[in-house]
Write a protein that holds these residues in place. Structure first.
Motif, PDB file in Angstrom:
ATOM      1  N   GLY A  68      -1.329  -1.644   5.389  1.00  0.00           N
ATOM      2  CA  GLY A  68      -0.093  -1.133   4.825  1.00  0.00           C
ATOM      3  C   GLY A  68       0.919  -2.218   4.528  1.00  0.00           C
ATOM      4  O   GLY A  68       2.119  -1.952   4.427  1.00  0.00           O
ATOM      5  N   THR A  69       0.456  -3.461   4.380  1.00  0.00           N
ATOM      6  CA  THR A  69       1.364  -4.577   4.100  1.00  0.00           C
ATOM      7  C   THR A  69       1.935  -4.422   2.697  1.00  0.00           C
ATOM      8  O   THR A  69       1.188  -4.292   1.734  1.00  0.00           O
ATOM      9  N   ALA A  70       3.268  -4.441   2.593  1.00  0.00           N
ATOM     10  CA  ALA A  70       3.894  -4.182   1.304  1.00  0.00           C
ATOM     11  C   ALA A  70       5.252  -4.862   1.240  1.00  0.00           C
ATOM     12  O   ALA A  70       5.781  -5.338   2.241  1.00  0.00           O
ATOM     13  N   PHE A  71       5.799  -4.889   0.037  1.00  0.00           N
ATOM     14  CA  PHE A  71       7.142  -5.409  -0.167  1.00  0.00           C
ATOM     15  C   PHE A  71       7.733  -4.695  -1.367  1.00  0.00           C
ATOM     16  O   PHE A  71       7.057  -3.939  -2.069  1.00  0.00           O
ATOM     17  N   ARG A  72       9.009  -4.903  -1.572  1.00  0.00           N
ATOM     18  CA  ARG A  72       9.704  -4.230  -2.668  1.00  0.00           C
ATOM     19  C   ARG A  72      10.587  -5.238  -3.394  1.00  0.00           C
ATOM     20  O   ARG A  72      11.275  -6.044  -2.755  1.00  0.00           O
ATOM     21  N   LEU A  73      10.564  -5.208  -4.704  1.00  0.00           N
ATOM     22  CA  LEU A  73      11.473  -6.028  -5.502  1.00  0.00           C
ATOM     23  C   LEU A  73      12.707  -5.209  -5.851  1.00  0.00           C
ATOM     24  O   LEU A  73      12.640  -3.972  -5.901  1.00  0.00           O
TER      25      LEU A  73
ATOM     26  N   THR B 139      11.092   1.494  -7.205  1.00  0.00           N
ATOM     27  CA  THR B 139      11.185   2.786  -6.530  1.00  0.00           C
ATOM     28  C   THR B 139      10.113   2.944  -5.471  1.00  0.00           C
ATOM     29  O   THR B 139      10.274   3.726  -4.537  1.00  0.00           O
ATOM     30  N   ARG B 140       9.029   2.212  -5.619  1.00  0.00           N
ATOM     31  CA  ARG B 140       7.958   2.247  -4.616  1.00  0.00           C
ATOM     32  C   ARG B 140       7.592   0.817  -4.224  1.00  0.00           C
ATOM     33  O   ARG B 140       7.812  -0.139  -4.974  1.00  0.00           O
ATOM     34  N   GLU B 141       7.015   0.716  -3.038  1.00  0.00           N
ATOM     35  CA  GLU B 141       6.606  -0.602  -2.554  1.00  0.00           C
ATOM     36  C   GLU B 141       5.379  -1.093  -3.308  1.00  0.00           C
ATOM     37  O   GLU B 141       4.598  -0.305  -3.843  1.00  0.00           O
TER      38      GLU B 141
ATOM     39  N   ARG C  80      15.173   1.365   4.373  1.00  0.00           N
ATOM     40  CA  ARG C  80      13.865   1.331   3.720  1.00  0.00           C
ATOM     41  C   ARG C  80      13.889   0.713   2.331  1.00  0.00           C
ATOM     42  O   ARG C  80      12.827   0.391   1.790  1.00  0.00           O
ATOM     43  N   TYR C  81      15.064   0.543   1.736  1.00  0.00           N
ATOM     44  CA  TYR C  81      15.114  -0.069   0.420  1.00  0.00           C
ATOM     45  C   TYR C  81      15.230  -1.583   0.481  1.00  0.00           C
ATOM     46  O   TYR C  81      15.259  -2.250  -0.547  1.00  0.00           O
ATOM     47  N   ASN C  82      15.296  -2.138   1.686  1.00  0.00           N
ATOM     48  CA  ASN C  82      15.289  -3.582   1.818  1.00  0.00           C
ATOM     49  C   ASN C  82      13.931  -4.124   1.372  1.00  0.00           C
ATOM     50  O   ASN C  82      12.893  -3.508   1.660  1.00  0.00           O
ATOM     51  N   PRO C  83      13.894  -5.269   0.669  1.00  0.00           N
ATOM     52  CA  PRO C  83      12.605  -5.775   0.157  1.00  0.00           C
ATOM     53  C   PRO C  83      11.546  -5.971   1.229  1.00  0.00           C
ATOM     54  O   PRO C  83      10.359  -5.813   0.969  1.00  0.00           O
ATOM     55  N   SER C  84      11.953  -6.327   2.460  1.00  0.00           N
ATOM     56  CA  SER C  84      10.957  -6.610   3.504  1.00  0.00           C
ATOM     57  C   SER C  84      10.935  -5.531   4.584  1.00  0.00           C
ATOM     58  O   SER C  84      10.577  -5.796   5.727  1.00  0.00           O
ATOM     59  N   TYR C  85      11.287  -4.284   4.229  1.00  0.00           N
ATOM     60  CA  TYR C  85      11.331  -3.225   5.236  1.00  0.00           C
ATOM     61  C   TYR C  85       9.963  -2.995   5.878  1.00  0.00           C
ATOM     62  O   TYR C  85       9.865  -2.765   7.090  1.00  0.00           O
ATOM     63  N   ALA C  86       8.902  -3.040   5.077  1.00  0.00           N
ATOM     64  CA  ALA C  86       7.568  -2.830   5.641  1.00  0.00           C
ATOM     65  C   ALA C  86       7.253  -3.891   6.690  1.00  0.00           C
ATOM     66  O   ALA C  86       6.656  -3.591   7.731  1.00  0.00           O
ATOM     67  N   GLU C  87       7.653  -5.124   6.429  1.00  0.00           N
ATOM     68  CA  GLU C  87       7.449  -6.196   7.403  1.00  0.00           C
ATOM     69  C   GLU C  87       8.239  -5.922   8.680  1.00  0.00           C
ATOM     70  O   GLU C  87       7.749  -6.108   9.794  1.00  0.00           O
ATOM     71  N   GLN C  88       9.479  -5.454   8.526  1.00  0.00           N
ATOM     72  CA  GLN C  88      10.314  -5.174   9.685  1.00  0.00           C
ATOM     73  C   GLN C  88       9.712  -4.068  10.548  1.00  0.00           C
ATOM     74  O   GLN C  88       9.716  -4.157  11.780  1.00  0.00           O
ATOM     75  N   ALA C  89       9.207  -3.029   9.910  1.00  0.00           N
ATOM     76  CA  ALA C  89       8.588  -1.936  10.655  1.00  0.00           C
ATOM     77  C   ALA C  89       7.363  -2.423  11.424  1.00  0.00           C
ATOM     78  O   ALA C  89       7.140  -2.056  12.587  1.00  0.00           O
ATOM     79  N   HIS C  90       6.558  -3.263  10.774  1.00  0.00           N
ATOM     80  CA  HIS C  90       5.371  -3.791  11.442  1.00  0.00           C
ATOM     81  C   HIS C  90       5.749  -4.661  12.641  1.00  0.00           C
ATOM     82  O   HIS C  90       5.146  -4.562  13.713  1.00  0.00           O
ATOM     83  N   LEU C  91       6.755  -5.511  12.477  1.00  0.00           N
ATOM     84  CA  LEU C  91       7.188  -6.377  13.575  1.00  0.00           C
ATOM     85  C   LEU C  91       7.749  -5.563  14.737  1.00  0.00           C
ATOM     86  O   LEU C  91       7.500  -5.876  15.904  1.00  0.00           O
TER      87      LEU C  91
ATOM     88  N   MET D 260      19.919  -8.080   8.616  1.00  0.00           N
ATOM     89  CA  MET D 260      20.874  -7.854   7.537  1.00  0.00           C
ATOM     90  C   MET D 260      21.911  -8.961   7.538  1.00  0.00           C
ATOM     91  O   MET D 260      22.133  -9.629   8.555  1.00  0.00           O
ATOM     92  N   ASP D 261      22.538  -9.169   6.390  1.00  0.00           N
ATOM     93  CA  ASP D 261      23.535 -10.214   6.250  1.00  0.00           C
ATOM     94  C   ASP D 261      24.749  -9.925   7.124  1.00  0.00           C
ATOM     95  O   ASP D 261      25.094  -8.766   7.369  1.00  0.00           O
TER      96      ASP D 261
END
Length: 833
Positions: A69-74, A78-80, A239-250, A289-290
C-alpha cells in the motif's frame, strides 16, 4: 564474501554490458574499480531470481509496492499514486558509508549548536559570523522561541540530509531537512518490498538492517519523556498531505498514535489526546507539519489543523515536540554559505561532508562573484520561498536570455538578500531497469539520523535514492526524481537478523488508546460498507438475482415496484422527470435495469459508487488501523461499466458484493476484539438493523404476496434458514419472526440489537455513579421493544418506531464517543491519565 555457487552467466553479461556504456562517474564502475564485488553478486543473484529476464524483477517489485500500500500524493491529486520503486538497489560499501555517517552526525551536531545559539545567546549574529538578515529574513524563524529551552534538551530528534555523489566519488550535501523530515517511511517500505522479492540475496550480500535505526528513534523519544511508559503520537496534517501514506505506515510500525490537530487538547501546560475514555496524556509528538500550522494562537492564526495552546505545552516542558518549532530556519539555501565557517567556529573542525558551493547575494563580495559567473550558476531563492526575479523557480544562469538576465539583475539589485547563487552539481549514475534493459540514471540520496536513548545520533544504514527519468546528470534539473530505490549498506561480515521487536517486554493485553476521531471513522466505515451491501442486494433482487426467480421480470409488478421505490427512497438511485411520466398506472417502473444501473454508478448518496468513495475517504484517514488486505480491497477501483445488459450488470453487482463480503469477513475474523473493532461492528449492526427494519416494513405488510416474502428472505440472506426450519412453504408470520425477531438469526433485527448492547456494555464508561450512560440506556430500551414485539401484529408504525430509535441511538453514540467541535470528552471529576 564467498562466491555464490551455481550462478548463470547472464548476470556477468548484464554487468559487463552496463559498465561498457556507463560514464566514468558511475557508481558501479567506481566500486568495481576499487575492488568491490557486491555488484557481481547482486546481478548474479538477480539473474537466478528472474531466470535472465530483468523486467520480471521490476514487475515483482511493483506488485510488492501495491501489496504494501505504499503511495504518495502530488498537489492537486484526488487519489494517491503508487510509490515508484525501482527494481535495483543502490549498494554502498560499509567503509564508504562509515565516512558518510560520520559526516551526517557532525552536521547534525553543528545544526543543533547553531539553533541553540540562534534561539539562545545569539553570539553568532552579534559577532558577525551569521548575518542577522539571514536569520530574521526566514519565514521559519520564530521570535517566540527565543529563550525557550526545549524539553529533553535538544531541538532536533530527527534530521535528514540530501546528498549527491559527484563523478569523482565525493559526497556533498545538497539540502538539510530539519522541520519535519519526510521519507524515513519510504526508505523502510522500499526495503520491505525489496526484501520480499530478493530477501535471501540481501542476506548473502550482508545488507545492514534498518530496524535498529527505528528502534533507536522510538527509544530516544521515550527516554526524554517524564513518564516511564509514555504515550507518543505522530501529528499529521491529514490525509491530503503528500506523504500521508508514509506517516500512517510509520505510526503503525513504531507503535505511535496517528493523530490530527482535532484529536489533541491542551489543559494548562499539558497535552492530551481526546479518546473514547476521555482525555489521555500525550508525552511526545513527532510532528509532520510546518511550524506555522502547529498552534493558531502563537503562530499562524489561519491554521485549522493545529492545536490551540500547544505553545504553552512547549513552554511548560511537559511534552516533547520533535522537532522543536523554529528549526526550519537552518533549511534556508543561503545558510549553506556559512556552515563551513560555523563548523570551524563551533566544532573546531572542517565539514566532513562539504556543501555545494553557495554565494549569498546579501553580501557585496559574494554577490559580485555570483553575477560575474552567472553562466556557471544556478540562481535560487535564499530562503526557499518564491521570489519575483525567479518566476519559474531555481534557474540556470546559462538558460537566461538577455531580457530575463537584465530583469533578474534588477531584482537582485533591489532585494539582494532574497537570492543565492549555487554551483551546478554533476551527479554519479546508477543502474535502473527500463523496458527490460539496464540504463544509467543520475541519483541523489536522502539519509536520516535520529537520537537514541542516550541522546547520541544514530544514522540509518542506507536511506532512499531518488532517480531521474533521463540521463541529464545535473542535480539542478533533476527535481524530485522519477523513481525511488532502496539503499543498502554492504558489510564484509555477516549481519545478524534483527527486527524492531525488543527482547524483554512485559505482557500487556490492553489494546491501547483509541482516539475519538478514529472511533468515529471506524464506526462510519462500518455503516457505509453495510449500506453498500444493502444497495447491492436491492440491485440484484431488482435484476433477478434471487434463489427462486430466474429473472426480475418473473416477480409480480407490485414487488418490482417496491424494489424500485426502495432504491429511490434510500437515495441509491434518482428518478428523472421522463421516467416519472413513463411510470405505469399500476405503479411499476418500466426500465428497472436503468434504475439498477443508477444505483450502481449514479450520483445518489446511497449508490454503490458514492458509498465506496465515502468508505475510501474514511479508510484513508485510519490506514494505520487497517490491515493491508482491507485497504487493498477498499482501494480497488469500481468495476468499469460499459454498454451492458441486465445480465452483465447483475454479474458486476455480484462481483462487488463479493468484495463487500470479503471486507466483512476480514473485519469479523482478523480484527482484534478491541474498542476499534467494537465501533466498526457497531456501525455495521446499526446500519443492518435500519436496513432490515426498512425491508420488513416494505415487503412484509399484511397484504404481502409470496413474491414479496421471497424477496424479503433474499434481501435478508435468510432463504436457507427459512427452508431448513419450515417445510410447508412461505407464510407471513414465520418470515416476519425470522428476519425481525429471532435472536438466533444473524440477519435479524433482534440479533443486531443484542450485539449492539454487548458492544456498548463493553465500552468504557465515564460515570462512576453506576447509572447507565445515554447510549446504553437507549439500546436497552430498544432491546425491550424488540423483545416484546409479536410477529402476528407487526404494524408499520412499530417498525418505523424501531428505525427512529436506531437513529436516536446512533446520535447518542456520536454525542458520547465522537468529537463534537472543540468540546472535550470529559466527565465531571474525571481523572486525567
Amino acid at each position: 564474501m564467498a562466491q555464490l555457487p551455481g550462478m548463470p552467466s547472464w548476470g556477468q553479461g548484464w554487468l559487463d554490458a552496463y559498465v561498457a556504456q556507463a560514464d566514468a562517474g558511475d557508481v558501479v564502475r567506481g566500486d568495481m574499480g576499487r575492488g568491490g564485488r557486491w555488484w557481481h553478486y547482486l546481478f548474479d543473484g538477480v539473474a537466478t531470481l528472474t531466470e535472465g529476464r530483468l523486467q520480471r524483477l521490476q514487475d515483482r517489485i511493483g506488485r510488492q509496492v501495491d501489496e504494501l500500500g505504499t503511495a504518495f500524493r502530488l498537489p492537486g491529486d484526488t487519489r494517491e499514486r503508487p510509490w515508484p520503486a525501482a527494481a535495483l538497489p543502490l549498494l554502498i560499501g560499509e567503509d564508504e558509508w562509515r565516512g558518510i555517517a560520520e559526516g551526517i552526525v557532525q552536521r547534525a551536531n553543528l545544526i543543533e549548536a547553531v539553533l541553540a545559539d540562534i534561539y539562545g545567546p545569539a553570539r553568532l549574529v552579534a559577532d558577525g559570523s551569521l548575518p542577522a538578515p539571514l536569520v530574521t529574513g526566514s519565514r521559519s524563524f520564530w521570535r517566540s522561541m527565543i529563550g525557550m529551552e526545549p524539553a529533553g534538551g535538544h531541538r532536533l530528534q530527527i534530521y535528514a540530509v540530501d546528498l549527491g555523489r559527484g563523478p569523482d566519488g565525493e559526497w556533498r550535501v545538497l539540502a538539510d531537512h530539519a522541520r519535519a523530515p519526510a521519507g524515513a517511511g519510504y526508505a523502510l517500505e522500499n526495503r520491505l518490498a525489496a526484501s520480499r522479492v530478493m530477501g535471501p540475496l540481501q542476506t548473502r550480500l550482508n545488507v545492514q538492517r534498518l530496524a535498529p535505526f527505528f528502534a533507536d528513534f522510538r527509544a530516544g523519544l521515550a527516554a526524554v519523556c517524564k513518564r516511564a511508559d509514555p504515550r507518543i503520537g505522530l501529528l499529521t496534517p491529514g490525509r491530503y498531505n503528500p506523504s500521508y501514506a508514509e506517516q500512517a505506515h510509520l505510526a503503525r510500525y513504531l507503535g505511535f498514535l496517528l493523530v490530527e490537530g482535532d484529536d489533541l487538547a491542551v489543559r494548562g501546560t499539558e497535552l492530551f489526546v481526546r479518546t473514547i475514555e476521555g482525555l489521555k496524556r500525550v508525552d511526545a509528538l513527532w510532528r509532520r507539519m510546518d511550524t506555522k500550522f502547529l498552534d493558531p494562537l502563537s503562530f499562524d492564526s489561519n491554521s485549522r489543523i493545529g492545536v490551540p495552546g500547544l505553545m504553552d505545552v512547549i513552554a511548560g516542558g511537559n511534552a516533547i515536540i520533535a522537532n522543536a518549532p523554529g528549526v526550519g530556519v537552518i533549511e534556508a539555501p543561503a545558510m549553506a554559505a556559512f556552515l563551513p565557517i560555523l563548523s570551524r567556529r563551533l566544532l573546531g573542525e572542517d565539514l566532513r561532508l562539504p556543501n555545494i558551493a553557495t554565494w549569498w547575494c546579501g553580501q557585496d563580495g559574494p554577490r559580485a562573484e555570483m553575477l560575474d559567473n552567472l553562466d556557471d550558476m544556478l540562481v535560487a531563492s535564499a530562503f526557499g520561498e518564491p521570489v519575483i526575479g525567479l518566476p519559474a523557480g531555481p534557474t540556470l544562469g546559462a538558460a537566461l536570455d538577455w531580457a530575463d538576465r537584465d530583469a533578474l539583475k534588477a531584482e537582485i539589485a533591489r532585494r539582494p538578500q532574497d537570492y543565492v547563487g549555487r554551483e551546478v552539481v554533476r551527479l554519479s549514475t546508477m543502474p535502473v531497469v527500463q523496458n527490460g534493459k539496464l540504463v544509467a540514471r543520475p541519483f541523489t540520496l536522502r539519509a536520516f539520523a535520529v537520537r537514541d536513548a542516550g541522546g547520541r545520533w544514530s544514522v540509518m544504514p542506507g536511506g532512499f535514492a531518488r532517480l531521474a527519468d533521463d540521463s541529464d546528470v545535473r542535480a539542478t534539473v533533476m527535481g524530485e526524481g522519477a523513481f525511488s530505490a532502496d539503499v543498502g549498506v554492504v558489510s564484509l561480515t555477516q549481519v545478524e537478523p534483527v527486527s524492531l521487536m525488543p527482547q524483554h517486554v512485559a505482557v500487556r493485553r490492553n489494546p491501547g488508546t483509541l482516539p475519538s476521531r478514529a472511533a468515529d471513522n471506524l464506526y462510519w466505515l462500518g455503516r457505509y460498507l453495510e449500506r453498500g451491501d444493502a444497495t447491492l442486494r436491492l440491485v440484484r433482487a431488482t435484476l433477478g438475482g434471487t434463489i427462486d426467480a430466474d429473472g426480475g421480470a418473473s416477480l409480480v409488478p407490485m414487488t418490482l415496484d417496491r424494489l424500485a421505490t426502495l432504491l429511490i427512497s434510500t437515495g441509491a438511485a434518482t428518478l428523472d422527470e421522463d421516467a416519472q411520466e413513463d411510470e405505469e398506472e399500476g405503479g411499476s417502473i418500466r426500465d428497472l435495469a436503468e434504475l439498477a444501473g443508477a444505483a450502481l454508478d449514479g450520483r445518489g448518496l446511497a449508490s454503490v459508487r458514492s458509498l465506496l468513495s465515502a468508505a475510501h475517504g474514511i479508510a484513508e484517514v485510519i490506514r494505520d488501523r487497517l490491515a493491508a488486505d482491507v485497504w487493498r480491497l477498499i482501494d480497488l477501483p469500481m468495476p468499469t461499466a460499459g454498454f451492458e445488459d441486465a445480465g452483465a450488470m447483475l454479474a458486476r453487482a455480484a462481483t462487488l458484493q463479493d468484495r463487500f463480503a470479503a471486507l466483512a469477513g476480514l473485519a469479523a475474523e482478523n480484527m482484534g476484539r478491541n474498542a476499534g473493532w467494537r465501533f466498526h461492528d457497531l456501525g455495521r449492526r446499526i446500519e443492518r438493523s435500519l436496513t432490515i427494519a426498512r425491508f420488513v416494513r416494505n415487503f412484509a405488510p399484511d397484504t404481502a404476496t409470496s413474491d414479496d416474502l421471497t424477496t424479503l428472505l433474499d434481501l435478508c440472506d435468510s432463504q436457507i434458514s427459512y427452508r431448513a426450519r419450515y417445510l410447508t412453504g412461505l407464510a407471513l408470520v414465520p418470515v416476519r419472526d425470522l428476519v425481525a425477531l429471532d435472536p438466533y438469526n444473524p440477519r435479524s433485527i433482534a440479533f443486531q440489537i443484542d450485539r449492539i448492547r454487548e458492544h456498548l456494555a463493553a465500552l468504557p464508561s465515564l460515570r462512576d455513579d453506576g447509572i447507565e450512560e445515554e447510549p446504553v440506556a437507549a439500546a436497552t430500551e430498544l432491546g425491550y421493544s424488540i423483545a416484546t414485539m409479536r410477529a402476528e401484529a407487526m404494524a408499520r408504525t412499530a417498525l418505523l418506531s424501531v428505525e427512529n430509535k436506531l437513529s436516536s441511538l446512533s446520535d447518542a453514540i456520536a454525542r458520547r464517543y465522537f468529537l463534537q467541535g472543540a468540546e472535550t470528552i470529559r466527565a465531571a471529576g474525571m481523572t486525567l491519565a
